[in-house]
Design an enzyme around this catalytic site. Structure first.
Site, PDB file in Angstrom:
ATOM      1  N   ARG A 163       0.823  -1.215   0.000  1.00  0.00           N
ATOM      2  CA  ARG A 163       0.000   0.000   0.000  1.00  0.00           C
ATOM      3  C   ARG A 163       0.857   1.264   0.000  1.00  0.00           C
ATOM      4  O   ARG A 163       0.901   2.011  -0.970  1.00  0.00           O
ATOM      5  CB  ARG A 163      -0.939  -0.011   1.225  1.00  0.00           C
ATOM      6  CG  ARG A 163      -2.039   1.062   1.180  1.00  0.00           C
ATOM      7  CD  ARG A 163      -1.631   2.439   1.624  1.00  0.00           C
ATOM      8  NE  ARG A 163      -1.155   2.483   3.004  1.00  0.00           N
ATOM      9  CZ  ARG A 163      -0.700   3.591   3.569  1.00  0.00           C
ATOM     10  NH1 ARG A 163      -0.624   4.728   2.878  1.00  0.00           N
ATOM     11  NH2 ARG A 163      -0.259   3.570   4.821  1.00  0.00           N
ATOM     12  N   ASP A 164       1.576   1.485   1.065  1.00  0.00           N
ATOM     13  CA  ASP A 164       2.340   2.720   1.211  1.00  0.00           C
ATOM     14  C   ASP A 164       3.471   2.812   0.198  1.00  0.00           C
ATOM     15  O   ASP A 164       3.898   3.910  -0.168  1.00  0.00           O
ATOM     16  CB  ASP A 164       2.909   2.786   2.630  1.00  0.00           C
ATOM     17  CG  ASP A 164       3.413   4.171   2.993  1.00  0.00           C
ATOM     18  OD1 ASP A 164       3.060   5.131   2.287  1.00  0.00           O
ATOM     19  OD2 ASP A 164       4.148   4.297   3.984  1.00  0.00           O
ATOM     20  N   HIS A 191       7.111   3.937  12.494  1.00  0.00           N
ATOM     21  CA  HIS A 191       7.041   3.927  11.029  1.00  0.00           C
ATOM     22  C   HIS A 191       8.010   4.998  10.525  1.00  0.00           C
ATOM     23  O   HIS A 191       7.666   6.177  10.458  1.00  0.00           O
ATOM     24  CB  HIS A 191       5.599   4.246  10.615  1.00  0.00           C
ATOM     25  CG  HIS A 191       5.347   4.237   9.149  1.00  0.00           C
ATOM     26  ND1 HIS A 191       4.413   3.414   8.559  1.00  0.00           N
ATOM     27  CD2 HIS A 191       5.863   4.975   8.132  1.00  0.00           C
ATOM     28  CE1 HIS A 191       4.363   3.630   7.258  1.00  0.00           C
ATOM     29  NE2 HIS A 191       5.249   4.586   6.979  1.00  0.00           N
ATOM     30  N   HIS A 215      10.744   6.696   7.765  1.00  0.00           N
ATOM     31  CA  HIS A 215      11.274   6.837   6.408  1.00  0.00           C
ATOM     32  C   HIS A 215      12.771   7.094   6.536  1.00  0.00           C
ATOM     33  O   HIS A 215      13.225   7.683   7.521  1.00  0.00           O
ATOM     34  CB  HIS A 215      10.573   7.982   5.675  1.00  0.00           C
ATOM     35  CG  HIS A 215       9.174   7.656   5.272  1.00  0.00           C
ATOM     36  ND1 HIS A 215       8.626   8.082   4.091  1.00  0.00           N
ATOM     37  CD2 HIS A 215       8.201   6.936   5.881  1.00  0.00           C
ATOM     38  CE1 HIS A 215       7.384   7.640   3.988  1.00  0.00           C
ATOM     39  NE2 HIS A 215       7.097   6.947   5.078  1.00  0.00           N
ATOM     40  N   CYS A 238       5.866   9.843   0.270  1.00  0.00           N
ATOM     41  CA  CYS A 238       4.554  10.459   0.476  1.00  0.00           C
ATOM     42  C   CYS A 238       4.308  11.472  -0.630  1.00  0.00           C
ATOM     43  O   CYS A 238       5.096  12.400  -0.814  1.00  0.00           O
ATOM     44  CB  CYS A 238       4.495  11.160   1.831  1.00  0.00           C
ATOM     45  SG  CYS A 238       2.942  12.036   2.107  1.00  0.00           S
ATOM     46  N   ASN A 253      10.028   4.270   2.696  1.00  0.00           N
ATOM     47  CA  ASN A 253      10.042   3.682   4.025  1.00  0.00           C
ATOM     48  C   ASN A 253      11.345   2.926   4.235  1.00  0.00           C
ATOM     49  O   ASN A 253      12.009   2.519   3.281  1.00  0.00           O
ATOM     50  CB  ASN A 253       8.898   2.678   4.147  1.00  0.00           C
ATOM     51  CG  ASN A 253       7.538   3.318   4.030  1.00  0.00           C
ATOM     52  OD1 ASN A 253       7.060   3.941   4.960  1.00  0.00           O
ATOM     53  ND2 ASN A 253       6.908   3.179   2.877  1.00  0.00           N
TER      54      ASN A 253
END
Length: 321
Positions: free
Chosen positions: A27-28, A220, A222, A253, A262
């Site tokens: 997803r991300d 989470h 990056h 993002c 990430n």
């Protein structure tokens, strides 16, 4: 000869025996790729990650395709992934319409997403922080009424691309608001990769002082500025036991200019295994999935472990798989 520095006793004594990896790449990660993988390749990726030992994985986002065209196939992907016992499958849901779609696709867990930054909320979900909390209160209540568990993301915890520094009070307010709704876990996002180890300590100490339990928190990071692994190490020593990461280091993002991916799942797994912390992930199988994904996306992925592994295989004349 240089004198060898004395090691502080118990320097890593607080590291856990085991860490839960929450995989966000499908997803991300894929939402930011210019190359859009077909449904069958996304399903293959997800199932390959699960076969490598991933036990918690985010499949997609049930968001309007106009906002994230790369995930316009969310219904097909979520419906076609074969569910494996003992694995938690999640998907991002922005509103009640998305929740209805997630329900039809058979999702048992969803996630809601908002920022600690007012401006980022405006840019990302077109709502103020207050409006976002009100919307998600309704979504979380309805999801739980349908028997779903709900995870929460709080982004821009360590800094915002529009506002710069974010106050601890803002982070506490949003995290507490989500937990009060019934979200079972908060993932603290370093959206633009500006966090440093002491900042991680400050944020976690502040959340604990506000009455939030360590078992309710995940991290989470990056790796924009190369501090993700150091930040994870500090978080784990402070008691956090869940780490978000993305296969190959995918991600970024779209609303955070300059933000890189990430932290790579294989980089995290390699580091943890090297420190005697178990993840349940088979690193060889994981890096094989990552290498295949790199070929499908026709680009080099950021993962440092993947690059080292590919170089090693090339020197030996061996196939990665």
């Amino acid at each position: 000869m240089h004198a060898r520095a004395a090691r502080a006793p118990g320097l890593f004594a607080a590291l856990p025996a085991e860490v839960s990896i929450f995989e966000v790449g499908p997803r991300d990660g894929l939402q930011n790729e210019s190359t859009i993988l077909p449904v069958e390749k996304k399903v293959e990726l997800i199932e390959g990650l699960v076969d490598a030992g991933i036990k918690r994985i985010e499949l997609t986002s049930f968001v309007n395709p106009r906002w994230i065209p790369a995930l316009a196939d969310h219904m097909e992907v979520a419906a076609r992934v074969r569910r494996k016992p003992g694995v938690s499958y999640s998907a991002l849901v922005p509103n009640l319409r998305g929740l209805d779609s997630a329900t039809r696709a058979g999702m048992q867990e969803i996630a809601v997403f908002m920022a600690a930054s007012q401006t980022h909320n405006r840019k990302n979900i077109n709502k103020s922080t207050e409006e976002a909390l009100a919307t998600y209160r309704e979504v979380v209540h309805e999801a739980r009424a349908r028997g779903m568990s709900v995870r929460g993301y709080v982004s821009t915890v360590y800094g915002c691309p529009y506002e710069g520094s974010i106050s601890l009070d803002s982070v506490v307010r949003v995290a507490s608001g989500l937990l009060e709704m019934g979200v079972y876990e908060i993932s603290l996002g370093d959206t633009i990769g500006v966090g440093t180890p002491r900042q991680v300590e400050y944020i976690l100490d502040g959340l604990l002082a506000a009455g939030i339990g360590l078992e309710q928190l995940a991290v989470h990071f990056h790796d924009t500025r190369g501090t993700a692994l150091a930040n994870i190490t500090v978080a784990l020593q402070l008691g956090v036991r869940t780490v978000d990461s993305a296969v190959g280091g995918l991600g970024g993002c779209p609303y955070a200019p300059g933000a890189s991916g990430n932290v790579a799942t294989e980089d995290v797994v390699y580091m943890l295994h090297g420190m005697g912390v178990q993840t349940g992930v088979d690193l060889d199988r994981l890096v094989s999935v990552s290498a295949g994904l790199s070929g499908q996306l026709a680009r080099e992925l950021p993962s440092k472990y993947l690059k080292a592994h590919l170089g090693h295989c090339a020197r030996l004349g061996r196939s990665v798989t």
